[in-house]
Design an enzyme around this catalytic site. Structure first.
Site, PDB file in Angstrom:
ATOM      1  N   SER A 266       0.840  -1.202   0.000  1.00 49.19           N
ATOM      2  CA  SER A 266       0.000   0.000   0.000  1.00 49.19           C
ATOM      3  C   SER A 266       0.874   1.250   0.000  1.00 49.19           C
ATOM      4  CB  SER A 266      -0.882   0.002   1.242  1.00 49.19           C
ATOM      5  OG  SER A 266      -0.087   0.275   2.378  1.00 49.19           O
ATOM      6  N   LYS A 267       0.200   2.371  -0.241  1.00 49.59           N
ATOM      7  CA  LYS A 267       0.891   3.652  -0.242  1.00 49.59           C
ATOM      8  C   LYS A 267       1.574   3.870   1.109  1.00 49.59           C
ATOM      9  CE  LYS A 267      -0.513   8.492  -0.154  1.00 49.59           C
ATOM     10  NZ  LYS A 267       0.776   9.035   0.219  1.00 49.59           N
ATOM     11  N   ARG A 268       0.919   3.398   2.168  1.00 49.33           N
ATOM     12  CA  ARG A 268       1.474   3.593   3.497  1.00 49.33           C
ATOM     13  C   ARG A 268       2.847   2.923   3.652  1.00 49.33           C
ATOM     14  NH1 ARG A 268      -1.561   1.781   8.033  1.00 49.33           N
ATOM     15  NH2 ARG A 268      -3.433   1.833   6.779  1.00 49.33           N
TER      16      ARG A 268
END
Ligand code: GLU
Length: 509
Positions: A266-268
């Site tokens: 994910s972007k995280r």
């Protein structure tokens, strides 16, 4: 494979920046088309007006262009099966939904969003989840239950309705997935009556996707694993429409997993560990938040594609470097794995290093020039080339050229303290001042002749090389780094070399 011409599509929804997993889906579609002499098509699935994000479609197209994954048909590209933006096809879906109502595969439902919400909450209180389907539909506000004339009245009165698929009861739907093999779903156990057509006059993803795949003569649906649960509904839609003869084959690609821990990338993860998950930089139009991109982080598209290709596919050999042409020849869905592939940001850099090292000095210099200009530095091409040739071996990214070689263009502002305290002795100022004098008299300012003059002087004085070379390097570059000292002198030029020695004498003392 049937004798139909292979046609595949990449069908993103413009709901934000394209995740690197999306680019991989596009890549595998592209490779599959190339391998089979087929067509790679771009279709924008923008029927969900609530999730539309301005700029996202442009971003998708620019990303594909940057990677060289050029569709043969798509929005703004022409093609015989357009339009390729679903919002522009709006008018054509209703008749397909109606066709299913007529044949008994679908029905009108008048339940308001509030009514559904109430049912959902009530179920939740009982620890259950509400689903509109086999076990509930006969008690709800729809054309399965209401008398025909009442249904017609509601429609004539302009009451809002959706059209739902009537999921057959207790049916085993089996479909061959080209990556996963045979997959079976039971309709009662896992499927509800999905909305096909919404009250805003737009089709849902499911209806538009299947209708368009059919009308666009798509032969293979290659998409992410998250769409596997939709496959039985899509298969049943082909059955309901009577399109089974030309139903595409399905292939669901494995997830791209986080570098560490469980779950999908994910972007995280990128924010936490400092790597991009998007092909290009993206500025959120609402919040102004910036997400970094591979392009802006200095990755070459060749490196990005190479690393994506190996996330889920393997050639069956030890080979790791592939260009798009090679991939187009070697790719096959049989060699795509079922299980998720872990993304390794270090490996991504390693790929970039490879492609960086492959580039000629000439090419790298052209890429380095704008980096210099941005810093307000205009240098002769010849000097840029010479610097790049000297330092490229130590670099992985174009920006590293600046980190490794800024001192060729700007004099050091400070001097590494450790080196100063270790190497700058009481004798140093006198010694390097004398060397500056020697340099003054060098006629032919080339590394070779500078070295010769320097060595002759050193032998005459009987000074130790280390005692002079280190403080000299410190004066010229500000620390203990860089290639051969005399090459540095040559590239700096005589005047600059001497001036830097003098500045160091003043500043360090
Ligand atoms: N619009 C879907 C998406 O955003 C496409 C899924 C499919 O390829 O069928 O991923």
């Amino acid at each position: 494979m049937s004798d139909r011409k292979v046609r595949v599509r990449f069908a993103p929804s413009p709901t934000g920046p394209l995740h690197m997993g999306g680019v991989r889906t596009a890549l595998f579609n592209y490779l599959f088309a190339k391998k089979h002499g087929g067509d790679f098509i771009l279709r924008i699935e923008d029927t969900d007006q609530n999730r539309f994000v301005p700029g996202a479609e442009e971003y998708i197209i620019e990303s594909l262009n940057w990677c060289g994954l050029t569709p043969v048909e798509g929005p703004g590209m022409g093609g015989n099966y357009g339009p390729y933006r679903q919002s522009e096809r709006k008018e054509l879906y209703k008749k397909y939904a109606d066709q299913l109502v007529e044949s008994g595969w679908a029905y009108y439902a008048f339940d308001t969003p509030q009514e559904i919400e109430t049912l959902r909450n009530a179920a939740e209180l009982k620890g259950e989840t509400f689903s509109y389907g086999i076990s509930t539909r006969n008690d709800l506000n729809n054309s399965l239950r209401l008398p025909e004339n009442e249904v017609q009245q509601k429609i004539d009165a302009g009451e809002a309705f959706v059209i739902r698929f009537k999921m057959p009861e207790d049916l085993e739907v089996t479909e061959e997935d080209l990556i996963r093999g045979s997959v079976t779903f039971n309709t009662t156990k896992s499927l509800d009556d999905k909305v096909l057509f919404k009250s805003d006059g737009m089709p849902t993803y499911h209806l538009a996707n299947v209708v368009d795949d059919h009308l666009m003569k798509i032969t293979h649906v290659i998409r992410g694993e998250e769409w596997l649960p939709s496959m039985p509904l899509h298969v049943l839609l082909y059955r309901a429409f009577g399109w089974e003869d030309t139903k595409p084959r399905f292939a669901h690609l494995p997830l791209i997993l986080k570098p560490v821990g469980k779950g999908k990338l994910s972007k995280r993860d990128g924010d936490k560990m400092g790597f991009p998950v998007f092909p290009l930089l993206w500025t959120d139009p609402e919040t102004g938040d910036i997400s970094r991109g591979y392009r802006e982080d200095g990755y070459f598209p060749e490196a990005f594609l190479n690393l994506l290709a190996l996330l889920g596919w393997n050639p069956g050999t030890e080979q790791e470097f592939f260009n798009l042409d090679e991939l187009s020849k070697l790719f096959s869905l049989e060699r795509v794995v079922k299980s998720g592939s872990r993304f390794d940001p270090e490996k991504a850099k390693w790929f970039n290093k490879h492609y960086f090292q492959q580039k000629s000095t000439e090419e790298l210099s052209k890429l380095f020039k704008p980096v210099l200009s941005e810093k307000g530095i205009e240098a002769p091409d010849e000097k840029i080339r010479a610097v790049v040739a000297e330092i490229k071996e130590r670099c992985e990214f174009v920006n590293d050229l600046w980190e490794q070689g800024s001192y060729f263009f700007v004099a050091p502002e400070s001097y590494d303290e450790k080196t100063v305290s270790k190497r700058w002795t009481q004798e140093t100022p006198g010694q390097i001042n004398a060397i500056a004098g020697v340099f003054e008299n060098v006629k032919n300012w080339k590394a070779e002749s500078i070295k010769e003059a320097f060595s002759a002087f050193m032998n005459e004085k009987g000074w130790g090389f280390g005692a002079i070379m280190n403080p000299l390097r410190l004066s010229l570059v500000g620390g203990n780094l860089g290639p051969d000292l005399f090459v540095i002198c040559e590239l700096l030029g005589k005047e600059e070399t001497i001036s830097r020695i003098q500045t160091a004498l003043q500043k360090i003392g």
